[in-house]
Design a protein around this motif. Structure first.
Motif, short mmCIF file in Angstrom:
data_model
loop_
_atom_site.label_atom_id
_atom_site.label_comp_id
_atom_site.label_asym_id
_atom_site.label_seq_id
_atom_site.Cartn_x
_atom_site.Cartn_y
_atom_site.Cartn_z
N GLU A 1 0.90 -1.35 -0.07
CA GLU A 1 0.36 0.03 -0.58
C GLU A 1 0.74 1.28 -0.34
N GLY A 2 2.33 1.25 0.02
CA GLY A 2 3.04 2.56 -0.09
C GLY A 2 3.23 2.67 1.53
N THR A 3 4.73 4.24 1.27
CA THR A 3 4.92 4.95 2.40
C THR A 3 3.98 5.39 3.53
N GLN A 4 2.52 5.81 3.11
CA GLN A 4 1.54 6.54 3.89
C GLN A 4 0.91 5.94 4.39
N VAL A 5 0.35 4.92 3.79
CA VAL A 5 -0.55 3.88 4.66
C VAL A 5 0.56 3.09 5.87
N GLN A 6 1.59 3.10 5.72
CA GLN A 6 2.46 2.16 6.44
C GLN A 6 1.80 3.65 7.36
N MET A 7 3.07 4.56 7.47
CA MET A 7 3.36 5.56 8.20
C MET A 7 2.54 5.60 9.33
N ARG A 8 1.41 5.98 8.31
CA ARG A 8 -0.67 6.32 9.43
C ARG A 8 -0.72 5.24 10.04
N THR A 9 -0.36 3.61 9.81
CA THR A 9 -0.49 2.25 10.37
C THR A 9 0.33 2.31 11.24
N PHE A 10 2.23 2.96 11.45
CA PHE A 10 2.60 3.13 12.14
C PHE A 10 2.08 4.18 13.55
N VAL A 11 1.73 5.38 13.55
CA VAL A 11 1.14 5.93 14.00
C VAL A 11 0.71 5.70 15.24
N ASP A 12 -0.58 4.68 14.03
CA ASP A 12 -1.32 3.97 15.56
C ASP A 12 -1.37 2.99 16.81
N MET A 13 -0.40 2.49 15.33
CA MET A 13 0.55 0.92 16.48
C MET A 13 1.08 1.46 17.24
N ALA A 14 2.07 2.29 17.45
CA ALA A 14 2.84 3.78 18.70
C ALA A 14 1.74 4.08 18.90
N ASP A 15 0.85 4.77 18.58
CA ASP A 15 -0.06 5.26 20.03
C ASP A 15 -0.55 4.05 21.37
N ARG A 16 -1.30 3.04 20.46
CA ARG A 16 -1.39 1.91 21.56
C ARG A 16 0.24 1.52 22.15
N GLN A 17 0.86 0.80 21.26
CA GLN A 17 2.22 0.80 22.20
C GLN A 17 2.65 2.04 23.60
#
Length: 122
Positions: A76-92
């Motif tokens: 899906e590319g960089t933008q989706v990956q970065m958004r996903t990372f932000v969500d993962m980081a918030d949960r962590q």
């Protein structure tokens, strides 16, 4: 050591991981080295992925979370990956904050018990 490709042994040394760990990361499809006969070679893509894997582990992410996150980039590319990372980081970060609170509570309880015990032996 080549600047563009690392051997299996060089990869282990560079990232201070065991051969078993490196083989396991390949087995669960976190890494996909080039193969020449029985030899494995790791290029810039695999070095970058290994850096991300080890950072993710240090921050407490599961290997499956890391694997899914790396797959997002490919599909899906960089933008989706970065958004996903932000969500993962918030949960962590929320999980780590809870762990920190629990540790602080345990430390306070242990200090109180230690202090009460120390008063009784003086």
């Amino acid at each position: 050591m080549s600047d563009t490709r690392l051997s299996f042994k060089e990869m282990c040394a560079r990232f201070d991981v065991t051969p078993r760990t490196l083989r396991y990361y390949e087995y669960i499809e976190l890494l996909a080295p080039d193969r020449e006969g029985r030899s494995r070679f790791y290029g810039p893509r695999e070095v970058a992925r290994m850096t991300l894997i080890l950072r993710g582990r240090r921050w407490g992410f599961s290997l499956e979370d890391i694997r899914q996150w790396l797959l997002i980039y490919e599909h899906e590319g960089t933008q989706v990956q970065m958004r996903t990372f932000v969500d993962m980081a918030d949960r962590q970060l929320a999980d780590l904050a809870e762990q920190k609170k629990n540790l602080e509570d345990m430390m306070d309880e242990l200090k109180t018990l230690r202090d009460d015990t120390a008063k009784g032996i003086v």
